[in-house]
Design a protein around this motif. Sequence first.
Motif, PDB file in Angstrom:
ATOM      1  N   ASP A 313      -0.792  -0.422  -7.253  1.00 55.98           N
ATOM      2  CA  ASP A 313      -0.137  -1.371  -6.346  1.00 55.98           C
ATOM      3  C   ASP A 313       0.193  -0.701  -5.013  1.00 55.98           C
ATOM      4  N   ARG A 314       0.721   0.522  -5.110  1.00 55.95           N
ATOM      5  CA  ARG A 314       1.093   1.271  -3.917  1.00 55.95           C
ATOM      6  C   ARG A 314      -0.157   1.581  -3.079  1.00 55.95           C
ATOM      7  N   LEU A 315      -1.230   1.967  -3.789  1.00 51.35           N
ATOM      8  CA  LEU A 315      -2.480   2.283  -3.102  1.00 51.35           C
ATOM      9  C   LEU A 315      -2.994   1.042  -2.362  1.00 51.35           C
ATOM     10  N   THR A 316      -2.864  -0.115  -3.021  1.00 50.80           N
ATOM     11  CA  THR A 316      -3.346  -1.366  -2.435  1.00 50.80           C
ATOM     12  C   THR A 316      -2.494  -1.763  -1.227  1.00 50.80           C
ATOM     13  N   THR A 317      -1.173  -1.674  -1.380  1.00 53.17           N
ATOM     14  CA  THR A 317      -0.321  -2.085  -0.257  1.00 53.17           C
ATOM     15  C   THR A 317      -0.517  -1.142   0.935  1.00 53.17           C
ATOM     16  N   THR A 318      -0.726   0.147   0.673  1.00 55.95           N
ATOM     17  CA  THR A 318      -0.970   1.061   1.807  1.00 55.95           C
ATOM     18  C   THR A 318      -2.319   0.766   2.444  1.00 55.95           C
TER      19      THR A 318
END
Lengths: 340, 796
Positions: A313-318
């Motif tokens: 999720d973090r990778l996607t939002t970044t």
Amino acid sequence: MKEKIEQLKAAAAEALKNASSKEDLEALRIKYLGKKGELTGLLKQLGSVAPEERPKIGQLVNEAKSKIETAINENRDKIARAAKELKLAGEAVDITMPAKEKKVGVLHPLNRVLDDMIDIFKSMGFDVVDGPEVETDHYNFECLNVPADHPARDMQDTFYLADKLLLRTQTSAAQIRTMETRKPPIRVICPGRVFRADEVDATHSPVFHQIEGLVVDKGITMCDLKGVLEQFAREIYGKDTEVRFRPSFFPFTEPSVEVDVTCSECGGKGCRVCKGSGWIEILGAGMVHPNVLRCCGIDPDEYSGFAFGIGLDRLTTTKYKISDIRLLFENDKRFLEQFD
Amino acid sequence: MKISLNHLKNYVDINVSPEVLCDKMVMAGFEVESIEYAGDNIKNVKVGKIEKIEPHENSDHLQICQINIGEKENVQIVTGAQNISEGDLVPAALDDSYLPNGMHIKAGALRGVASNGMLCSGEELCLTESDYPGASVYGILILKNTEKIGADMREVLGLDDVVIDFKITANRPDCNCMLGVAKEISVVLKTDYHPPVTEYKTKGGDIKDFIDVTVKNYDLCPRYVGRMVTNLRIKESPVWMQKAILASGMRPINNIVDITNFVMLETGQPMHAFNYDKIEGKKIIVRNAEKGEKITTLDGKEYDLSPDMLVIADGKKPSCLAGIMGGEESEIEADTKNLFLESAKFRRDNIRHTSRALGIRTEASGRYERGTDILNTEYAMNRALSLIYELDAGDIVEGALDRYESLPEERIIKVKPADILSLLGVDIPVDEMVDILNRLDLKTTLKDGVFTVSVPSIRDDVEGRADLAEEVMRIYGYDHIISTPMRGDVIRGTKLPEREKSDKMKSYLCSIGCDEITTYSFVSPSSIDSLCLDADDDRRNAIKIINPLGDEYSVMRTTLIPSMLSVLATNINRKIEDARFFEQSKRFIANEMPIKTQPAELPTLSIGIYGKDEDFFTLKGIIEGIMRTFGAHTQYEVSKEPYLHPGRQALVKANNTPAAVFGEVHPEVLEKYGIETRVLVAEVKLDVLFNIKKRPTYYKPLPKFPAVERDYAMLCDSKIPVGTLEAAITKGAGRLLEKTELFDVYEGEQIPEGKKSVAFSVTLRSMEGTLSDEQIEAVNEKIVNNLSKIGAELRK
């Protein structure tokens, strides 16, 4: 006779100039070249010409005939072409009008990013495996070197369904299942959904996604871990990306590291995104703890391995610069269709 | 863990800037949460000497001062204060200065006279009498005449401290204190570590004459050390101690309480001070609470205790909640005469359990939960007594009551240096490894190529070679790890067949304009309720989460439909005209209720569509496409899902197994979701579809002979399904049939009541030759007969 031929030629040429349609041309052809046409008429009068002149005059008449014929044909092509062009010109479209596209749907942004990751790790020889979302305490904690009431359990607030049955707090649980069913060499990733009792806000969600990676073989070192993560980071963030290890703590790895990559926004110079440090934390990793290997029946003196866990999720939002993680679960069509 | 750098410097030499220190500590495994610079809010305020005071021409209360700030020229400042005299030292806020109350001072003019700053009062600098004598005086703060002219006021006020908040990982409870962090810093910076003094003198006597200590449960209290101090002289603790306590976020109370807190900050060992005169029977008993016992803690709250909770009791009742909070009655107060001091080790999981059960978290309980060291109890006690002695806070009685069953022996690890390095893949000189381990107090000797490492009990996280590898590496530096590319046989990874199949299905769904959604795995019970399911429907048996975030997320979903309906409702409410969504996720089906074993997690697909071009048949088209990607042979049957429109739904069988249900959503259900337009949903059991073995595909020759097309228009009872008519044609046409296409269904004018007109176009072809009139006529006759048998008559 000669004069007459010349006159006819001139008259025909003049008439051709004024001809503007197929019909005009046909009339001209009949007038000059038809069975009762004027040139045909001249040929008929050939008998009245002196015998020694006949071949010459005959030739002149035929020449004139073919000349007029050619001219008529040329004109006919020209007129046909002009007519076609006129038709095509009338069919011109406004190219700025909207396209008639057949709408194609899109994958959810989390799965778009996941698919990229799967491709990267598959190309490095990792198998993609799965694990249950409802886990036992044994797989989620005990075997991962987190015994009951260990303070590390505080790091992860767990949803319980029954005594010893819980929603997995980490895809690491799948490590154990993999090591129980496969013999080294092991090279797997396990993407999946995980759960923690975090209140929902812009950066926290009780449901999120991880990709667990595990390698077990003889002679695996931290340098191998760095090699794999560096290749992964360069595929995701660009070929100049550097990877940095920072010591950290996870109960199931020893040594444990937090992994930072050079900030892709500023290239490591320091900016607002990386809070001036030049580095961005992307995942946690480490060498599989000997207790974990032992729990799965793998001899830690013979084999070693590493594991890493990436927050999808973090990778996607970044990656997409999404400011609020809640957008990922709201599923507004206008949001979803931005990622194609 | 908040650390005052000024305080920390008492224990370790720091030869780098706070920023460099933080960087180095981060790389040694101590993440920095924040750095706060005390006095950061005071800028450009200096010590100034008033050289000259003149009256202001246009004012009878303003005065013009010439201030010497240690530079060539004096600074002219106009002030309204009257308590100043020439020669006084005062705080002078110069041009472009900031005060802690947020004021920004700039040069200006007061009644026509230039004023290049402001003279400050104690109040304006947010100071109290304890910060600087005279700070509470009304008027300008007059500084001691020993202050240096031109000095920064931050230095004068001791506001040059830096407070660093280190994040201590769960494996290092020994670093939840000043000394632990100081020790680490000394290793990282290679500087000296100075543990504080623990010397004191007693006034004689014998503790046994005062009190007795009995530990009834050594399992929960492996060690209990008690000491007596008499003739307490309770007062304020010294400023340096108060500052250290304040910097850590606690509140100074009095010298005795402050000493216990200060020692906890220093050593990580919680201490507890009892008012000796309130201890009944002069007995301390460490025991489990008895059923029905209660305690009123320091904060005045009463708690019911249960037998799994450990208490420190006197002869009569619980006097302290062990390791968590003291009792109100035995609290140290201004008039307390005698003190019984405790330094104990309690089992961390028991403290954790009690703290959770009662909802009390304190500095002490937090440290006990993370783990304390059994040997540290004695050291901390001696440190506390040395402070009592140094501050003359009371008379220390001779003798300790030290209760324990056994003390741990040092853990010995024997390991070859090569076995440590083989985990790291880095070549570190053996001498360097020995040096690092020894600096970390992991006493290491090398003999016959084997390390013998003796691990002190305070580092019980160090168990084997992997831990030693980490200790060596984090000090040697992780930047020495050089990446190596993946080694071993060249192999390409594989996906599970389920993932391959679902990828294919998803790309089909995307190709026909469906967007993928993602929703939570848990839902509210009422969302399942909203499907109007029968009382005994299995889907009502949703697994409950014991500790959900709220009712909204409290059960594991047994169907994906409610989540899909919510998403559709969201989009419809936002005026989005049409949408096609799908989600692949899991349904959770319990094997038994209440659950004891892992439930079945069934891979499931949901589809939801709405919009002016969508109807039952567009969704049917989507379903057929999905079935095709799995190579399933499908049949449609009438279904009875309560949440679907009774006349617009179907069950789909894939190779004779029920695999999907789809249709228009029942208006009553739509109402519950606040949806005012028709929507259609499907739920597909992927576990069934994943199991279908797709037949291999082989080439079929292209037709060589012409086809014959014939139309059949018929009248029949309007209740006969088109599928039945089609089946009659198919059967009649036999193997010559190439395809049947429905091109018209009509009811209404010119058609008798209760009847409908249906028309098919039928294509016949033979692979063997051109069809003869006889062949065609024979087929035609069969088709007509079959249709007639089911009551369909050709229209003339």
